[in-house]
Motif scaffolding. Structure first.
Motif, short mmCIF file in Angstrom:
data_model
loop_
_atom_site.label_atom_id
_atom_site.label_comp_id
_atom_site.label_asym_id
_atom_site.label_seq_id
_atom_site.Cartn_x
_atom_site.Cartn_y
_atom_site.Cartn_z
N MET A 1 13.00 70.20 35.29
CA MET A 1 12.56 69.11 34.18
C MET A 1 12.49 68.03 34.94
O MET A 1 13.47 67.62 35.83
CB MET A 1 13.75 69.25 33.18
N GLY A 2 11.81 67.02 34.47
CA GLY A 2 11.69 65.70 35.11
C GLY A 2 12.60 64.74 34.21
O GLY A 2 13.02 64.99 33.34
N ASN A 6 14.54 65.00 30.65
CA ASN A 6 15.82 64.79 30.38
C ASN A 6 16.22 63.77 29.48
O ASN A 6 17.05 63.89 28.65
CB ASN A 6 16.49 64.40 31.75
N ILE A 7 15.63 62.53 29.40
CA ILE A 7 15.81 61.69 28.46
C ILE A 7 15.49 61.97 27.08
O ILE A 7 16.22 61.76 26.25
CB ILE A 7 14.86 60.36 28.75
N GLU A 8 14.29 62.58 26.88
CA GLU A 8 13.96 63.21 25.65
C GLU A 8 15.07 64.05 24.95
O GLU A 8 15.52 63.97 23.78
CB GLU A 8 12.73 63.74 25.60
N LYS A 9 15.23 64.90 25.63
CA LYS A 9 16.36 65.89 25.46
C LYS A 9 17.76 65.34 25.00
O LYS A 9 18.33 65.53 23.96
CB LYS A 9 16.70 67.17 26.66
N ILE A 10 18.29 64.45 25.95
CA ILE A 10 19.48 63.83 25.35
C ILE A 10 19.39 62.92 23.97
O ILE A 10 20.14 62.80 23.31
CB ILE A 10 20.13 62.79 26.51
N LYS A 11 18.23 62.12 24.20
CA LYS A 11 18.06 61.36 22.75
C LYS A 11 18.14 62.21 21.57
O LYS A 11 18.50 62.03 20.73
CB LYS A 11 16.66 60.37 22.92
N PHE A 213 18.41 61.51 36.35
CA PHE A 213 18.04 61.47 37.39
C PHE A 213 18.30 62.47 38.46
O PHE A 213 17.78 62.34 39.53
CB PHE A 213 17.98 59.95 37.92
N GLY A 214 19.09 63.36 37.89
CA GLY A 214 19.38 64.42 39.15
C GLY A 214 20.65 63.85 39.69
O GLY A 214 21.09 62.62 39.71
N ALA A 215 21.21 64.93 40.65
CA ALA A 215 22.23 64.39 41.58
C ALA A 215 22.06 62.95 42.41
O ALA A 215 20.90 62.97 42.99
CB ALA A 215 22.71 65.66 42.47
N ARG A 216 22.83 62.39 42.73
CA ARG A 216 23.03 61.22 43.65
C ARG A 216 23.05 61.65 45.17
O ARG A 216 24.09 62.27 45.39
CB ARG A 216 23.81 60.12 43.40
N ASN A 217 22.17 60.87 45.99
CA ASN A 217 22.62 61.03 47.55
C ASN A 217 23.20 59.74 47.99
O ASN A 217 22.05 59.18 48.02
CB ASN A 217 21.25 61.68 48.11
N TYR A 218 24.19 59.76 48.57
CA TYR A 218 24.82 58.58 48.87
C TYR A 218 24.48 58.37 50.22
O TYR A 218 24.88 57.22 50.73
CB TYR A 218 26.33 58.38 48.59
N ASN A 219 23.97 59.34 50.90
CA ASN A 219 23.64 59.14 52.42
C ASN A 219 22.31 58.61 52.80
O ASN A 219 21.94 58.61 53.91
CB ASN A 219 23.99 60.50 52.98
#
Ligand code: PLP
Length: 220
Positions: A1-2, A6-11, A213-219
């Motif tokens: 899902m994009g 994701n926003i639509e679903k949460i809202k 936005f999906g998992a964050r990559n701090y690297n």
């Protein structure tokens, strides 16, 4: 899902009085624009530098929330860019915000952050400091800050009973504050993994990052 789905679903899941803050920290401006183009205008960042940089290049009607720990020496940089500062965790910081907002002739919206988690690493006033905080009505002299509510982060755990108790304690603190400071209305609590419980316990603002936005990559 994009991002948009994701926003639509949460809202769709959350009541209309709960504000969704899309936490875009570490994410590129393209991701923010994608969300923005679908109608999301409230974004949260936890670093002053990143918020300021994104504010500079992204559309003017975006509402930026500073959700991270704020150092006093960075207040000046962020004060005109952040529509709401979530992490006010000391009286000294609040006074600094008041001073800088005064210079700019603005009123800065703030949330008082409370330490509700059992982890020791998270910032915030202690719950029992609320009574001390309310002594002497010192906050009445801060003409350039508007204390609009409270913020807190629950323990990062799968123990939902513990999370619920922590959110409940934040709601009680909010009620205590509100009886002295009538502008206190908002409760910023709930993240990707616990916003349903937070809403149950009275949250009015949820801060959701990875579930949008999906998992964050701090690297990077
Ligand atoms: C990163 C962050 C969030 C979002 O966390 P997710 O679990 O990705 O939803 C919320 N609040 C604060 C203060 C954060 O730093």
């Amino acid at each position: 899902m994009g991002i948009i789905d994701n926003i639509e679903k949460i809202k769709h899941e959350i009541p209309s009085h709960v504000k969704l803050i899309a936490v875009s920290k570490t994410k590129p401006t393209e991701d923010i624009l994608e969300a923005y183009d679908s109608g999301q205008i409230v974004f949260g960042e936890n670093k002053v530098q990143e918020l300021v940089a994104k504010h500079e290049i992204l559309p003017n009607d975006i509402e930026w929330h500073m959700i991270g720990h704020l150092q006093r020496n960075k207040v000046k940089q962020v004060i005109t860019k952040a529509d709401l500062i979530h992490g006010v965790d000391s009286v000294r910081l609040l006074k600094e915000i008041n001073k800088e907002a005064g210079k700019k002739e603005i009123i800065s919206n703030c949330l008082l952050q409370f330490h509700i988690a059992s982890e020791s690493t998270k910032f915030g006033f202690l719950l029992n400091e609320v009574f001390e905080l309310l002594e002497n009505s010192w906050f009445e002299n801060l003409d350039h800050v508007n204390i609009v509510g409270v913020m807190g982060m629950a323990t990062n755990t799968t123990d939902t009973n513990l999370i619920r108790k922590e959110f409940e304690s934040l709601r009680k603190v909010k009620e205590e504050l509100e009886s002295h400071i009538p502008t206190v209305k908002e409760i910023s609590m709930g993240m990707s993994n616990d916003y349903e419980i937070a809403i149950d316990e009275g949250s009015t603002m949820i801060r959701v990052g990875s579930k949008i936005f999906g998992a964050r990559n701090y690297n990077l």
